[in-house]
Design a protein around this motif. Structure first.
Motif, PDB file in Angstrom:
ATOM      1  N   GLY A   1       0.756  -1.184   0.111  1.00  0.00           N
ATOM      2  CA  GLY A   1      -0.071  -0.040  -0.080  1.00  0.00           C
ATOM      3  C   GLY A   1       0.888   1.036   0.047  1.00  0.00           C
TER       4      GLY A   1
ATOM      5  N   VAL B   1      -4.389   0.542  -0.502  1.00  0.00           N
ATOM      6  CA  VAL B   1      -3.940  -0.726  -0.328  1.00  0.00           C
ATOM      7  C   VAL B   1      -4.243  -1.666  -1.379  1.00  0.00           C
TER       8      VAL B   1
ATOM      9  N   TRP C   1      -3.360  -7.465   6.114  1.00  0.00           N
ATOM     10  CA  TRP C   1      -3.754  -6.254   6.415  1.00  0.00           C
ATOM     11  C   TRP C   1      -3.995  -6.013   7.729  1.00  0.00           C
TER      12      TRP C   1
END
Length: 119
Positions: A35, A50, A101
């Motif tokens: 990202g 991202v 993430w």
């Protein structure tokens, strides 16, 4: 370990375009999510966009419709195409890579590249 090398920043007039690149090397399993974040003077670092290895992408509301994130998994490189740039886009842009993430972001960071939008 992952090394991230960014390029493509610079000075552009409002309404102009820039394309940032970030090449990753090292442990590719730590680059499943890549990202771009940015930090303007006096402000906190914020998410720009991202993208996962499968090319699922998310954007900050402030850049939706203007910025596009993409990646080339063969080159382990992520790109940020920035169009219709505004003065408020001025910031240091940082590339980030992580295995998954999370917020706040972890993983690895590039050294940053300066983007200045000014007439």
């Amino acid at each position: 370990q992952v090394q991230l090398v960014e390029s493509g920043g610079g000075l552009v007039q409002p309404g102009g375009s820039l394309r940032l690149s970030c090449a990753a090397s090292g442990n590719i399993f730590s680059t499943n999510v890549m990202g771009w974040y940015r930090q303007a003077p006096g402000k906190q670092r914020e998410l720009v966009a991202v993208i996962t290895r499968g090319s699922s992408a998310n954007y900050a509301d402030s850049v939706k419709g203007r910025f596009t994130i993409s990646r080339d998994n063969n080159k382990n490189t992520v790109y940020l195409q920035m169009n219709s740039l505004k003065p408020e886009d001025t910031a240091v842009y940082f590339c980030n890579a992580d295995a998954y993430w999370r917020s706040p972001p972890g993983g690895y960071w590039g050294q940053g590249t300066q983007v200045n939008v000014s007439s």
